[in-house]
Design a protein around this motif. Structure first.
Motif, PDB file in Angstrom:
ATOM      1  N   ALA A  55      11.652  39.140   5.918  1.00  0.00           N
ATOM      2  CA  ALA A  55      12.846  39.945   5.671  1.00  0.00           C
ATOM      3  C   ALA A  55      13.551  39.482   4.399  1.00  0.00           C
ATOM      4  CB  ALA A  55      13.791  39.864   6.873  1.00  0.00           C
ATOM      5  N   ILE A  56      13.653  38.165   4.205  1.00  0.00           N
ATOM      6  CA  ILE A  56      14.250  37.623   2.976  1.00  0.00           C
ATOM      7  C   ILE A  56      13.428  38.037   1.764  1.00  0.00           C
ATOM      8  CG2 ILE A  56      14.814  35.496   1.734  1.00  0.00           C
ATOM      9  CD1 ILE A  56      15.246  34.179   4.514  1.00  0.00           C
ATOM     10  N   GLU A  57      12.116  37.923   1.885  1.00  0.00           N
ATOM     11  CA  GLU A  57      11.231  38.299   0.776  1.00  0.00           C
ATOM     12  C   GLU A  57      11.425  39.761   0.386  1.00  0.00           C
ATOM     13  OE1 GLU A  57       6.436  38.804  -0.115  1.00  0.00           O
ATOM     14  OE2 GLU A  57       7.127  38.005   1.814  1.00  0.00           O
ATOM     15  N   VAL A  58      11.483  40.637   1.370  1.00  0.00           N
ATOM     16  CA  VAL A  58      11.621  42.064   1.095  1.00  0.00           C
ATOM     17  C   VAL A  58      12.930  42.352   0.367  1.00  0.00           C
ATOM     18  CG1 VAL A  58      11.880  44.344   2.142  1.00  0.00           C
ATOM     19  CG2 VAL A  58      10.178  42.743   3.043  1.00  0.00           C
ATOM     20  N   ILE A  59      14.029  41.852   0.907  1.00  0.00           N
ATOM     21  CA  ILE A  59      15.336  42.171   0.333  1.00  0.00           C
ATOM     22  C   ILE A  59      15.464  41.646  -1.087  1.00  0.00           C
ATOM     23  CG2 ILE A  59      17.802  41.621   0.502  1.00  0.00           C
ATOM     24  CD1 ILE A  59      16.896  43.855   2.332  1.00  0.00           C
ATOM     25  N   LEU A  60      15.073  40.401  -1.320  1.00  0.00           N
ATOM     26  CA  LEU A  60      15.265  39.828  -2.650  1.00  0.00           C
ATOM     27  C   LEU A  60      14.321  40.449  -3.677  1.00  0.00           C
ATOM     28  CD1 LEU A  60      16.026  36.056  -2.017  1.00  0.00           C
ATOM     29  CD2 LEU A  60      17.551  38.028  -2.052  1.00  0.00           C
ATOM     30  N   THR A  61      13.140  40.847  -3.248  1.00  0.00           N
ATOM     31  CA  THR A  61      12.225  41.500  -4.177  1.00  0.00           C
ATOM     32  C   THR A  61      12.726  42.891  -4.535  1.00  0.00           C
ATOM     33  OG1 THR A  61      10.395  40.286  -3.176  1.00  0.00           O
ATOM     34  CG2 THR A  61       9.822  42.126  -4.594  1.00  0.00           C
ATOM     35  N   VAL A  62      13.219  43.616  -3.553  1.00  0.00           N
ATOM     36  CA  VAL A  62      13.731  44.962  -3.788  1.00  0.00           C
ATOM     37  C   VAL A  62      14.954  44.941  -4.711  1.00  0.00           C
ATOM     38  CG1 VAL A  62      14.955  46.841  -2.637  1.00  0.00           C
ATOM     39  CG2 VAL A  62      12.784  46.043  -1.726  1.00  0.00           C
ATOM     40  N   LEU A  63      15.801  43.928  -4.565  1.00  0.00           N
ATOM     41  CA  LEU A  63      17.021  43.856  -5.378  1.00  0.00           C
ATOM     42  C   LEU A  63      16.752  43.419  -6.809  1.00  0.00           C
ATOM     43  CD1 LEU A  63      19.670  42.278  -2.979  1.00  0.00           C
ATOM     44  CD2 LEU A  63      19.368  44.671  -3.611  1.00  0.00           C
ATOM     45  N   ALA A  64      15.649  42.718  -7.035  1.00  0.00           N
ATOM     46  CA  ALA A  64      15.400  42.130  -8.357  1.00  0.00           C
ATOM     47  C   ALA A  64      15.288  43.214  -9.428  1.00  0.00           C
ATOM     48  CB  ALA A  64      14.127  41.293  -8.324  1.00  0.00           C
ATOM     49  N   GLN A  65      16.055  43.033 -10.496  1.00  0.00           N
ATOM     50  CA  GLN A  65      15.987  43.895 -11.663  1.00  0.00           C
ATOM     51  C   GLN A  65      16.465  43.080 -12.858  1.00  0.00           C
ATOM     52  OE1 GLN A  65      19.238  46.970 -11.671  1.00  0.00           O
ATOM     53  NE2 GLN A  65      19.437  46.327  -9.529  1.00  0.00           N
ATOM     54  N   PRO A  66      16.100  43.462 -14.066  1.00  0.00           N
ATOM     55  CA  PRO A  66      16.434  42.640 -15.231  1.00  0.00           C
ATOM     56  C   PRO A  66      17.926  42.349 -15.337  1.00  0.00           C
ATOM     57  CG  PRO A  66      14.856  44.334 -15.826  1.00  0.00           C
ATOM     58  CD  PRO A  66      15.279  44.639 -14.420  1.00  0.00           C
ATOM     59  N   GLY A  67      18.247  41.048 -15.473  1.00  0.00           N
ATOM     60  CA  GLY A  67      19.629  40.630 -15.673  1.00  0.00           C
ATOM     61  C   GLY A  67      20.453  40.492 -14.426  1.00  0.00           C
ATOM     62  N   ALA A  68      19.908  40.857 -13.253  1.00  0.00           N
ATOM     63  CA  ALA A  68      20.693  40.829 -12.021  1.00  0.00           C
ATOM     64  C   ALA A  68      20.823  39.409 -11.488  1.00  0.00           C
ATOM     65  CB  ALA A  68      20.048  41.719 -10.964  1.00  0.00           C
ATOM     66  N   ASN A  69      21.880  39.181 -10.717  1.00  0.00           N
ATOM     67  CA  ASN A  69      22.067  37.884 -10.066  1.00  0.00           C
ATOM     68  C   ASN A  69      22.532  38.072  -8.631  1.00  0.00           C
ATOM     69  OD1 ASN A  69      25.176  37.431  -9.881  1.00  0.00           O
ATOM     70  ND2 ASN A  69      24.861  38.085 -12.011  1.00  0.00           N
ATOM     71  N   ILE A  70      22.359  37.014  -7.854  1.00  0.00           N
ATOM     72  CA  ILE A  70      22.735  37.009  -6.443  1.00  0.00           C
ATOM     73  C   ILE A  70      23.465  35.711  -6.152  1.00  0.00           C
ATOM     74  CG2 ILE A  70      20.535  35.999  -5.715  1.00  0.00           C
ATOM     75  CD1 ILE A  70      20.703  37.744  -3.206  1.00  0.00           C
ATOM     76  N   LEU A  71      24.430  35.754  -5.234  1.00  0.00           N
ATOM     77  CA  LEU A  71      25.251  34.594  -4.892  1.00  0.00           C
ATOM     78  C   LEU A  71      24.752  33.988  -3.582  1.00  0.00           C
ATOM     79  CD1 LEU A  71      28.797  36.061  -5.693  1.00  0.00           C
ATOM     80  CD2 LEU A  71      27.123  35.069  -7.249  1.00  0.00           C
ATOM     81  N   LEU A  72      24.412  32.693  -3.643  1.00  0.00           N
ATOM     82  CA  LEU A  72      23.878  31.992  -2.482  1.00  0.00           C
ATOM     83  C   LEU A  72      24.789  30.843  -2.074  1.00  0.00           C
ATOM     84  CD1 LEU A  72      20.077  31.651  -3.418  1.00  0.00           C
ATOM     85  CD2 LEU A  72      21.198  33.470  -2.115  1.00  0.00           C
ATOM     86  N   PRO A  73      24.844  30.544  -0.766  1.00  0.00           N
ATOM     87  CA  PRO A  73      25.696  29.433  -0.303  1.00  0.00           C
ATOM     88  C   PRO A  73      25.069  28.077  -0.597  1.00  0.00           C
ATOM     89  CG  PRO A  73      24.511  30.379   1.538  1.00  0.00           C
ATOM     90  CD  PRO A  73      24.192  31.245   0.344  1.00  0.00           C
ATOM     91  N   ARG A  74      25.945  27.098  -0.820  1.00  0.00           N
ATOM     92  CA  ARG A  74      25.521  25.696  -0.965  1.00  0.00           C
ATOM     93  C   ARG A  74      26.387  24.846  -0.055  1.00  0.00           C
ATOM     94  NH1 ARG A  74      25.689  24.229  -6.821  1.00  0.00           N
ATOM     95  NH2 ARG A  74      27.921  24.409  -6.451  1.00  0.00           N
ATOM     96  N   PRO A  75      25.784  24.183   0.955  1.00  0.00           N
ATOM     97  CA  PRO A  75      24.366  24.150   1.297  1.00  0.00           C
ATOM     98  C   PRO A  75      23.895  25.465   1.900  1.00  0.00           C
ATOM     99  CG  PRO A  75      25.621  23.004   2.974  1.00  0.00           C
ATOM    100  CD  PRO A  75      26.596  23.351   1.885  1.00  0.00           C
ATOM    101  N   GLY A  76      22.572  25.672   1.819  1.00  0.00           N
ATOM    102  CA  GLY A  76      22.003  26.905   2.337  1.00  0.00           C
ATOM    103  C   GLY A  76      20.548  26.719   2.683  1.00  0.00           C
ATOM    104  N   PHE A  77      19.881  27.836   2.952  1.00  0.00           N
ATOM    105  CA  PHE A  77      18.468  27.813   3.304  1.00  0.00           C
ATOM    106  C   PHE A  77      17.671  28.023   2.020  1.00  0.00           C
ATOM    107  CE2 PHE A  77      14.712  30.150   5.229  1.00  0.00           C
ATOM    108  CZ  PHE A  77      14.121  29.004   5.724  1.00  0.00           C
TER     109      PHE A  77
END
Length: 423
Positions: free
Chosen positions: A123-145
């Motif tokens: 599920a993580i793989e699908v979502i992050l691959t689908v969202l990926a586009q040039p110049g895009a970014n995503i916010l992740l928690p620290r600490p996280g998985f």
């Protein structure tokens, strides 16, 4: 937006495209645990104590319910599930999962809102691959998985980290989220119940997260693989409750609540009553991705309706009671080890984050060295904090048999006494 908001959501019009994949240079839980296991002293005849990973299924006290086992047997014997699955998952399973999640939502999901995956990892793989586009970014928690960061790097999706605040029960630093986001930010990820922190977010904090996402025009990816494993002051509230404020992708599975991580059945759910995902084309992109990927085993999908319908509350209550006991043991015993500090008693999931004070140790410079020497000398496996983005912290799982947990923490205490700086 249909509800009159002027926010311009920053995602859409992107279709999944097959890009070149590079290896992500990042720590993963599996890689570090394998390193620690390879470091064991083969002459130590004591049993290895696994305080580093979240798979309690190997302990008899954490076995799954007979209702789940019977469902699998019935599905196999029926011979109705020997064929290929549809790419999004078979309809009876998607319908059952929608109804299961609807129990906690103010609106109704349909089977079309549910996409089945090979565990939450896919599920993580699908979502992050689908969202990926040039110049895009995503916010992740620290600490996280760390799998989020690994998958993002594979997809050339820029990662920006916001901190979770231990002094506030590991709440999201929402000021940091606003400071990190820009016009290229697509989403923020939350993990609730928390891995690796053992926290449960309150209704009020989740609402603030949704309002912040709405303000920024981004979606929320809610990792709820530990859903309902809550035994502290806050009850579990699904992020999808706030889907009308900001669109939510909910990622879940049967792995943790039913204690069957090896069955590999997960889901992506669109909690989006305003239809933003449909309008933006993201739902179509998910379908495109699933058309070229593998599916969960069909007989396990076939068992899902029976698993969800027939599992009794007594099974869930037993699991929660046991986790409450082991969380108490973990928290209390860690207080007896001077080089370790637990800022918060865990309220859920199967983990707790513990701060390591290397200044009290004679010959250990950081968390990785601590874990390597601990595995070598005591046959105890603990995950170093660098695996989850926090140097000189440790992630400890308490989802193991209570007496084994007691022994493991006693060995860590002996390890400290042996390495403590002389006064």
């Amino acid at each position: 937006m249909e509800n009159g908001a002027s926010t311009r959501w920053r995602f859409g019009e992107n279709k999944y495209c097959n890009t070149n994949i590079e290896t992500a240079a990042t720590f993963t839980v599996r890689a570090l645990l394998n390193t620690l296991l390879a470091n064991l002293n083969q002459n130590d005849t004591r049993p290895v104590i696994p305080l580093g990973h979240g798979d309690p299924s190997v302990f008899p006290c954490f076995r799954t319910t007979s209702a789940a086992v019977d469902a699998i047997v019935d599905a196999v014997r029926s011979a109705h599930y020997n064929s290929y699955s549809s790419t999004v998952g078979i309809l009876p399973a998607r319908s059952a999962i929608a109804e299961y999640l609807n129990r906690d939502l103010p609106y109704k999901l349909s089977p079309d809102d549910v996409f089945l995956t090979i565990g939450c990892t896919q599920a993580i793989e699908v979502i992050l691959t689908v969202l990926a586009q040039p110049g895009a970014n995503i916010l992740l928690p620290r600490p996280g998985f760390p799998y989020y960061e690994a998958r993002a790097k594979h997809s050339h999706l820029e990662v920006r980290h916001f901190d979770l605040l231990p002094e506030k029960g590991w709440e999201v630093d929402l000021d940091a989220v606003e400071a990190l986001a820009d016009e290229n930010t697509l989403a923020l990820v939350i993990i609730n119940p928390g891995n690796p922190c053992g926290n449960i977010y309150s209704y009020q904090h989740l609402q603030k997260i949704a309002e912040t996402a709405r303000k920024l025009g981004i979606m929320v990816i809610a990792d709820e693989v530990y859903a309902h494993l809550s035994f502290g002051k806050n009850p579990f509230v699904p992020m999808g409750v706030f889907g009308s404020i900001a669109p939510v992708f909910t990622l879940g599975s049967i792995s943790k609540r039913w204690i069957v991580p090896g069955w590999r059945l997960g889901w992506i759910v669109t909690s989006d009553p305003n239809g933003i995902f449909q309008k933006s084309g993201i739902v179509d992109s998910i379908k495109d991705f699933l058309n070229i990927s593998s599916d969960p085993a069909t007989f396990i999908q076939g068992a899902v309706p029976q698993i969800l319908e027939n599992t009794g509350e007594d099974f869930f209550a037993k699991t929660i009671d046991l986790l409450r006991v082991t969380a108490d043991i973990c928290y209390d015993r860690i207080k007896e080890i001077p080089c370790l500090t637990c800022p918060n008693k865990p309220d859920g999931s199967m983990f707790v984050m513990v701060k390591l004070n290397t200044s009290l140790l004679e010959d250990i410079k950081d968390d990785m060295e601590f874990c390597l020497k601990l595995s070598r000398e005591e046959s105890v496996i603990v995950l170093p904090g660098i695996a989850v983005g926090m140097k000189n912290w440790l992630r400890v799982t308490f989802a193991i048999e209570p007496s084994v947990l007691e022994e493991g923490l006693e060995r860590i205490k002996a390890f400290y006494n042996r390495h403590a700086k002389k006064q």
